[in-house]
Write a protein that holds these residues in place. Sequence first.
Motif, mmCIF file in Angstrom:
data_model
loop_
_atom_site.group_PDB
_atom_site.id
_atom_site.type_symbol
_atom_site.label_atom_id
_atom_site.label_comp_id
_atom_site.label_asym_id
_atom_site.label_seq_id
_atom_site.Cartn_x
_atom_site.Cartn_y
_atom_site.Cartn_z
ATOM 1 N N ALA A 182 -9.991 14.056 33.397
ATOM 2 C CA ALA A 182 -10.083 15.501 33.580
ATOM 3 C C ALA A 182 -8.926 15.991 34.427
ATOM 4 O O ALA A 182 -8.378 15.255 35.249
ATOM 5 C CB ALA A 182 -11.412 15.863 34.256
ATOM 6 N N ASN A 239 -12.798 12.532 25.059
ATOM 7 C CA ASN A 239 -13.488 13.437 25.981
ATOM 8 C C ASN A 239 -12.628 13.777 27.204
ATOM 9 O O ASN A 239 -12.931 13.422 28.331
ATOM 10 C CB ASN A 239 -14.819 12.838 26.437
ATOM 11 C CG ASN A 239 -15.783 12.689 25.280
ATOM 12 O OD1 ASN A 239 -15.545 13.189 24.194
ATOM 13 N ND2 ASN A 239 -16.872 11.994 25.512
ATOM 14 N N LEU A 280 -11.272 16.571 29.679
ATOM 15 C CA LEU A 280 -11.785 17.852 30.181
ATOM 16 C C LEU A 280 -10.699 18.594 30.939
ATOM 17 O O LEU A 280 -10.091 18.052 31.860
ATOM 18 C CB LEU A 280 -12.993 17.590 31.100
ATOM 19 C CG LEU A 280 -13.567 18.788 31.858
ATOM 20 C CD1 LEU A 280 -14.069 19.875 30.905
ATOM 21 C CD2 LEU A 280 -14.692 18.333 32.784
ATOM 22 N N PRO A 315 -15.304 11.464 35.913
ATOM 23 C CA PRO A 315 -14.616 10.931 34.738
ATOM 24 C C PRO A 315 -14.330 9.444 34.949
ATOM 25 O O PRO A 315 -14.280 8.983 36.093
ATOM 26 C CB PRO A 315 -13.301 11.719 34.695
ATOM 27 C CG PRO A 315 -13.515 12.913 35.564
ATOM 28 C CD PRO A 315 -14.527 12.513 36.578
ATOM 29 N N TRP A 328 -8.170 18.677 24.035
ATOM 30 C CA TRP A 328 -8.957 18.653 25.266
ATOM 31 C C TRP A 328 -10.111 19.643 25.171
ATOM 32 O O TRP A 328 -10.032 20.648 24.468
ATOM 33 C CB TRP A 328 -8.101 19.029 26.469
ATOM 34 C CG TRP A 328 -7.067 18.026 26.855
ATOM 35 C CD1 TRP A 328 -6.092 17.478 26.066
ATOM 36 C CD2 TRP A 328 -6.884 17.453 28.162
ATOM 37 N NE1 TRP A 328 -5.329 16.610 26.791
ATOM 38 C CE2 TRP A 328 -5.783 16.573 28.074
ATOM 39 C CE3 TRP A 328 -7.540 17.604 29.394
ATOM 40 C CZ2 TRP A 328 -5.318 15.848 29.174
ATOM 41 C CZ3 TRP A 328 -7.085 16.887 30.477
ATOM 42 C CH2 TRP A 328 -5.995 16.009 30.369
ATOM 43 N N VAL A 386 -16.967 11.703 30.303
ATOM 44 C CA VAL A 386 -15.599 12.217 30.269
ATOM 45 C C VAL A 386 -14.646 11.097 30.687
ATOM 46 O O VAL A 386 -14.875 10.406 31.679
ATOM 47 C CB VAL A 386 -15.459 13.444 31.200
ATOM 48 C CG1 VAL A 386 -14.007 13.878 31.330
ATOM 49 C CG2 VAL A 386 -16.319 14.597 30.690
ATOM 50 N N LEU A 429 -19.501 17.537 32.184
ATOM 51 C CA LEU A 429 -19.597 16.248 32.869
ATOM 52 C C LEU A 429 -20.998 15.660 32.760
ATOM 53 O O LEU A 429 -21.161 14.446 32.689
ATOM 54 C CB LEU A 429 -19.198 16.395 34.343
ATOM 55 C CG LEU A 429 -17.691 16.537 34.594
ATOM 56 C CD1 LEU A 429 -17.426 17.092 35.976
ATOM 57 C CD2 LEU A 429 -16.975 15.200 34.403
#
Length: 100
Positions: free
Chosen positions: A43, A8, A10, A70, A22, A40, A35
């Motif tokens: 990121a 995960n 981002l 994240p 991604w 996540v 989110l």
Amino acid sequence: GENSTMKNLLWLDDVREAPPGWIWAKTAKEAASVLLSMDVEYASFDHDLGHPKYDGTWLLKWMIKKNRWPKCKPGVHSANLYAAQRMLDLIRQFGPYVER
């Protein structure tokens, strides 16, 4: 792939394509919903997203308010150096990350 350690990931950018594997959010609101919908891991955020209000700084203020972060401290890849620094400052001040 299956043996990737990071899950995960981002990527927030309206122009530059996300790295392979991604999740690519092209708007701050899209990134916010990612989110909210999943945990996540990491990121990377752009600042200038072609919208006068919903930029990278808006997203960070939303993250602070909602306390959605994240797992690992996010990065900023904006060419707008002033805005990038402001975003990094917000992450450092309000993010739930231990400084080493």
